[in-house]
Write a protein that holds these residues in place. Structure first.
Motif, PDB file in Angstrom:
ATOM      1  N   MET A   1     -26.194  47.480 -23.025  1.00 53.01           N
ATOM      2  CA  MET A   1     -27.032  47.650 -21.839  1.00 53.01           C
ATOM      3  C   MET A   1     -26.575  48.870 -21.062  1.00 53.01           C
ATOM      4  SD  MET A   1     -27.316  43.738 -20.433  1.00 53.01           S
ATOM      5  CE  MET A   1     -27.503  42.390 -21.600  1.00 53.01           C
ATOM      6  N   GLU A   2     -27.507  49.475 -20.339  1.00 49.75           N
ATOM      7  CA  GLU A   2     -27.183  50.657 -19.549  1.00 49.75           C
ATOM      8  C   GLU A   2     -27.491  50.501 -18.068  1.00 49.75           C
ATOM      9  OE1 GLU A   2     -29.210  53.916 -21.342  1.00 49.75           O
ATOM     10  OE2 GLU A   2     -27.759  54.104 -22.993  1.00 49.75           O
ATOM     11  N   THR A   3     -28.327  49.563 -17.704  1.00 48.89           N
ATOM     12  CA  THR A   3     -28.687  49.421 -16.294  1.00 48.89           C
ATOM     13  C   THR A   3     -28.405  48.024 -15.782  1.00 48.89           C
ATOM     14  OG1 THR A   3     -30.963  48.699 -16.680  1.00 48.89           O
ATOM     15  CG2 THR A   3     -30.567  51.082 -16.639  1.00 48.89           C
ATOM     16  N   GLY A   4     -28.183  47.946 -14.481  1.00 49.84           N
ATOM     17  CA  GLY A   4     -27.966  46.659 -13.853  1.00 49.84           C
ATOM     18  C   GLY A   4     -29.180  45.756 -13.984  1.00 49.84           C
ATOM     19  N   GLU A   5     -30.385  46.354 -13.931  1.00 49.70           N
ATOM     20  CA  GLU A   5     -31.600  45.555 -14.074  1.00 49.70           C
ATOM     21  C   GLU A   5     -31.658  44.852 -15.426  1.00 49.70           C
ATOM     22  OE1 GLU A   5     -31.450  48.511 -12.805  1.00 49.70           O
ATOM     23  OE2 GLU A   5     -32.607  48.603 -10.930  1.00 49.70           O
TER      24      GLU A   5
ATOM     25  N   SER B   1     -34.158  46.821 -26.488  1.00 51.62           N
ATOM     26  CA  SER B   1     -35.217  46.365 -25.600  1.00 51.62           C
ATOM     27  C   SER B   1     -34.619  45.216 -24.830  1.00 51.62           C
ATOM     28  CB  SER B   1     -36.433  45.909 -26.386  1.00 51.62           C
ATOM     29  OG  SER B   1     -37.195  45.012 -25.653  1.00 51.62           O
ATOM     30  N   TRP B   2     -35.374  44.639 -23.911  1.00 54.67           N
ATOM     31  CA  TRP B   2     -34.814  43.450 -23.275  1.00 54.67           C
ATOM     32  C   TRP B   2     -35.765  42.289 -23.239  1.00 54.67           C
ATOM     33  CZ3 TRP B   2     -30.671  41.392 -23.645  1.00 54.67           C
ATOM     34  CH2 TRP B   2     -29.584  42.205 -23.961  1.00 54.67           C
ATOM     35  N   TRP B   3     -35.572  41.406 -24.170  1.00 54.60           N
ATOM     36  CA  TRP B   3     -36.231  40.104 -24.177  1.00 54.60           C
ATOM     37  C   TRP B   3     -35.286  39.198 -24.926  1.00 54.60           C
ATOM     38  CZ3 TRP B   3     -39.803  38.226 -21.240  1.00 54.60           C
ATOM     39  CH2 TRP B   3     -40.359  36.987 -21.546  1.00 54.60           C
ATOM     40  N   ALA B   4     -34.506  38.426 -24.198  1.00 54.06           N
ATOM     41  CA  ALA B   4     -33.451  37.630 -24.810  1.00 54.06           C
ATOM     42  C   ALA B   4     -34.013  36.413 -25.521  1.00 54.06           C
ATOM     43  CB  ALA B   4     -32.448  37.188 -23.743  1.00 54.06           C
ATOM     44  N   ARG B   5     -33.365  36.048 -26.631  1.00 60.92           N
ATOM     45  CA  ARG B   5     -33.776  34.886 -27.393  1.00 60.92           C
ATOM     46  C   ARG B   5     -32.549  34.092 -27.821  1.00 60.92           C
ATOM     47  NH1 ARG B   5     -39.177  33.712 -26.890  1.00 60.92           N
ATOM     48  NH2 ARG B   5     -40.470  35.509 -27.346  1.00 60.92           N
ATOM     49  N   MET B   6     -32.636  32.788 -27.737  1.00 59.86           N
ATOM     50  CA  MET B   6     -31.597  31.921 -28.272  1.00 59.86           C
ATOM     51  C   MET B   6     -32.000  31.507 -29.680  1.00 59.86           C
ATOM     52  SD  MET B   6     -30.438  29.366 -25.214  1.00 59.86           S
ATOM     53  CE  MET B   6     -29.654  29.993 -23.725  1.00 59.86           C
ATOM     54  N   GLY B   7     -31.071  31.651 -30.618  1.00 61.65           N
ATOM     55  CA  GLY B   7     -31.401  31.326 -31.996  1.00 61.65           C
ATOM     56  C   GLY B   7     -30.360  30.454 -32.656  1.00 61.65           C
ATOM     57  N   THR B   8     -30.489  30.295 -33.976  1.00 63.11           N
ATOM     58  CA  THR B   8     -29.584  29.528 -34.818  1.00 63.11           C
ATOM     59  C   THR B   8     -29.304  28.152 -34.225  1.00 63.11           C
ATOM     60  OG1 THR B   8     -28.547  31.615 -35.471  1.00 63.11           O
ATOM     61  CG2 THR B   8     -27.436  29.601 -36.114  1.00 63.11           C
ATOM     62  N   LEU B   9     -30.226  27.256 -34.459  1.00 63.34           N
ATOM     63  CA  LEU B   9     -30.135  25.901 -33.906  1.00 63.34           C
ATOM     64  C   LEU B   9     -29.470  24.925 -34.865  1.00 63.34           C
ATOM     65  CD1 LEU B   9     -33.766  25.876 -32.498  1.00 63.34           C
ATOM     66  CD2 LEU B   9     -31.699  25.905 -31.093  1.00 63.34           C
TER      67      LEU B   9
ATOM     68  N   SER C   1     -28.188  49.640 -10.368  1.00 60.37           N
ATOM     69  CA  SER C   1     -28.930  50.214 -11.484  1.00 60.37           C
ATOM     70  C   SER C   1     -28.109  50.647 -12.690  1.00 60.37           C
ATOM     71  CB  SER C   1     -29.740  51.415 -11.004  1.00 60.37           C
ATOM     72  OG  SER C   1     -28.880  52.428 -10.531  1.00 60.37           O
ATOM     73  N   LEU C   2     -26.832  50.959 -12.543  1.00 60.23           N
ATOM     74  CA  LEU C   2     -26.117  51.567 -13.657  1.00 60.23           C
ATOM     75  C   LEU C   2     -24.926  50.735 -14.094  1.00 60.23           C
ATOM     76  CD1 LEU C   2     -25.755  54.079 -15.495  1.00 60.23           C
ATOM     77  CD2 LEU C   2     -24.268  55.016 -13.723  1.00 60.23           C
ATOM     78  N   ILE C   3     -24.817  50.493 -15.405  1.00 59.79           N
ATOM     79  CA  ILE C   3     -23.650  49.828 -15.980  1.00 59.79           C
ATOM     80  C   ILE C   3     -22.875  50.853 -16.774  1.00 59.79           C
ATOM     81  CG2 ILE C   3     -22.872  48.117 -17.675  1.00 59.79           C
ATOM     82  CD1 ILE C   3     -25.231  46.434 -16.980  1.00 59.79           C
ATOM     83  N   VAL C   4     -21.560  50.858 -16.639  1.00 61.96           N
ATOM     84  CA  VAL C   4     -20.716  51.751 -17.417  1.00 61.96           C
ATOM     85  C   VAL C   4     -19.614  50.933 -18.060  1.00 61.96           C
ATOM     86  CG1 VAL C   4     -19.207  53.758 -17.372  1.00 61.96           C
ATOM     87  CG2 VAL C   4     -21.189  53.682 -15.870  1.00 61.96           C
TER      88      VAL C   4
ATOM     89  N   LEU D   1     -15.794  62.985 -16.316  1.00 60.41           N
ATOM     90  CA  LEU D   1     -15.902  64.386 -16.694  1.00 60.41           C
ATOM     91  C   LEU D   1     -17.323  64.894 -16.494  1.00 60.41           C
ATOM     92  CD1 LEU D   1     -13.758  64.434 -19.963  1.00 60.41           C
ATOM     93  CD2 LEU D   1     -13.189  65.490 -17.774  1.00 60.41           C
ATOM     94  N   GLY D   2     -18.275  64.004 -16.634  1.00 53.60           N
ATOM     95  CA  GLY D   2     -19.663  64.402 -16.481  1.00 53.60           C
ATOM     96  C   GLY D   2     -20.139  64.455 -15.035  1.00 53.60           C
ATOM     97  N   GLY D   3     -19.251  64.096 -14.111  1.00 49.04           N
ATOM     98  CA  GLY D   3     -19.589  64.206 -12.706  1.00 49.04           C
ATOM     99  C   GLY D   3     -20.275  63.002 -12.114  1.00 49.04           C
ATOM    100  N   HIS D   4     -20.335  61.885 -12.860  1.00 52.53           N
ATOM    101  CA  HIS D   4     -20.959  60.686 -12.293  1.00 52.53           C
ATOM    102  C   HIS D   4     -20.053  60.071 -11.244  1.00 52.53           C
ATOM    103  CE1 HIS D   4     -24.286  60.520 -15.174  1.00 52.53           C
ATOM    104  NE2 HIS D   4     -23.414  60.999 -16.045  1.00 52.53           N
ATOM    105  N   GLN D   5     -20.605  59.710 -10.104  1.00 54.11           N
ATOM    106  CA  GLN D   5     -19.812  59.190  -8.992  1.00 54.11           C
ATOM    107  C   GLN D   5     -19.747  57.677  -8.962  1.00 54.11           C
ATOM    108  OE1 GLN D   5     -18.164  61.331  -6.915  1.00 54.11           O
ATOM    109  NE2 GLN D   5     -18.879  62.841  -8.416  1.00 54.11           N
ATOM    110  N   GLY D   6     -20.769  57.041  -9.451  1.00 53.65           N
ATOM    111  CA  GLY D   6     -20.823  55.593  -9.285  1.00 53.65           C
ATOM    112  C   GLY D   6     -20.851  54.821 -10.588  1.00 53.65           C
ATOM    113  N   ILE D   7     -20.439  53.574 -10.504  1.00 59.66           N
ATOM    114  CA  ILE D   7     -20.573  52.660 -11.629  1.00 59.66           C
ATOM    115  C   ILE D   7     -21.853  51.848 -11.426  1.00 59.66           C
ATOM    116  CG2 ILE D   7     -19.511  50.808 -12.927  1.00 59.66           C
ATOM    117  CD1 ILE D   7     -18.077  53.510 -13.058  1.00 59.66           C
ATOM    118  N   TRP D   8     -21.947  51.174 -10.273  1.00 55.14           N
ATOM    119  CA  TRP D   8     -23.210  50.565  -9.854  1.00 55.14           C
ATOM    120  C   TRP D   8     -23.661  51.336  -8.627  1.00 55.14           C
ATOM    121  CZ3 TRP D   8     -25.262  45.907 -11.905  1.00 55.14           C
ATOM    122  CH2 TRP D   8     -24.428  45.239 -12.791  1.00 55.14           C
ATOM    123  N   HIS D   9     -24.927  51.628  -8.529  1.00 54.98           N
ATOM    124  CA  HIS D   9     -25.396  52.302  -7.297  1.00 54.98           C
ATOM    125  C   HIS D   9     -26.838  51.919  -7.032  1.00 54.98           C
ATOM    126  CE1 HIS D   9     -28.024  55.278  -9.270  1.00 54.98           C
ATOM    127  NE2 HIS D   9     -27.118  55.315 -10.212  1.00 54.98           N
TER     128      HIS D   9
END
Length: 306
Positions: free
Chosen positions: A127-131, A182-190, A285-288, A298-306
């Motif tokens: 995942m890349e975003t908090g959403e 993508s994001w649509w979670a599924r529970m499997g292997t019953l 919005s952002l997960i790291v 190094l890339g200049g990103h300031q936040g982890i979540w913002h």
């Protein structure tokens, strides 16, 4: 004209209709030695090492699917069919893997095949975003409540049995080996699931998550509280340990993974606790991941979540 469904892989063609089933190329043996000579066919290389699973293409519409071999009429296929049938199949909180088709083997009536959408592990890619995480947690916890309301104890809802559906993000499809998401979670292997009319104690130590403290062959335990522990442990291992700024999950994870099952919340209580947490996290919005920290700085990103 009888209903007819065909599934094509590079190894074999499997067809089924309401009057007759035909099995060409040995789908009853998904590791057929005869197929091993077809090195020019990429599907000779198995997906995860499971002889009871194979990827295939539904020939009517080109949909990528998984075909799973099961014992005819076993508990897993019965529960999966129930959850994939009306009225449960249209319940918005039902996040179980849908069964697209099921048919018996031509030569062995004790063997059947379940056809399911081709799904991916939840971290391929990560995942890349908090959403994305908020959406994931919503679906997993409300799905757990849905199962509990219908008397289903999963008993193995661990990381590898929680998948994502990439079809919405990639409507033209994707290669079954390459990384897509993508994001649509599924529970499997019953395979370990059971239906209980009411809470009851069970025994057994099967399951991927062997950190569940009460698992025992001799001392009965509540399978629904096992599900709560496994989901809480998954959130800890797959998110708190791998991503930064996930301390906000600590109260939920701690309550869900209490050593004493009686001290854990019910599925409904865990969902309510998460809903109180997500009010704040919905805006982020952002997960790291921890391994990305150096690159991010190094890339200049300031936040982890913002």
């Amino acid at each position: 004209m009888p209903n007819h469904t065909a599934y094509q892989t590079d190894q074999q063609l499997c067809t089924h209709n309401s009057d007759m089933t035909k099995n060409v190329g040995g789908i009853g043996n998904l590791s057929s030695p005869r197929a091993a000579t077809c090195y020019d066919q990429e599907d000779i290389w198995p997906l995860p090492h499971r002889e009871h699973l194979i990827d295939a293409t539904r020939m009517s519409d080109g949909k990528l699917v998984y075909i799973k071999r099961v014992r005819t009429g076993d508990t897993e296929s019965q529960i999966a069919s129930m959850l994939s049938s009306e009225p449960l199949s249209t319940e918005p909180r039902n996040h179980c893997v849908p069964i697209l088709n099921m048919f018996q083997d031509d030569d062995d009536a004790a063997i059947s095949y379940m056809v399911m959408p081709f799904l991916r592990l939840i971290d391929r890619p990560p995942m890349e975003t908090g959403e994305e995480f908020v959406d994931f947690a919503n679906q997993i916890l409300e799905g757990l409540v849905f199962l509990r309301e219908h008397g289903v104890a999963h008993r193995d809802c661990e990381y590898k049995n929680i998948m994502m559906d990439a079809s919405a993000m990639y409507p033209k499809g994707f290669h079954p080996i390459k990384e897509m998401s993508s994001w649509w979670a599924r529970m499997g292997t019953l395979r370990l699931s059971k239906i209980y009319a009411e809470s009851r104690a069970v025994v057994g130590v099967a399951g991927r998550d062997q950190e569940v403290p009460e698992l025992s062959e001799d001392d009965p335990y509540d399978p629904f509280k096992v599900d709560v522990f496994i989901i809480g442990n998954m959130l800890h291992n797959e998110f708190q340990k791998k991503y930064l700024n996930f301390d906000f999950l600590t109260p939920l994870v701690k309550s869900m993974t209490q050593p004493d099952p009686a001290s854990r919340p019910s599925a409904q209580q865990a969902l309510a606790q998460w809903q109180s947490i997500r009010v704040v996290r919905d805006a982020y919005s952002l997960i790291v991941t921890a391994s990305d920290v150096g690159r991010q700085l190094l890339g200049g990103h300031q936040g982890i979540w913002h």
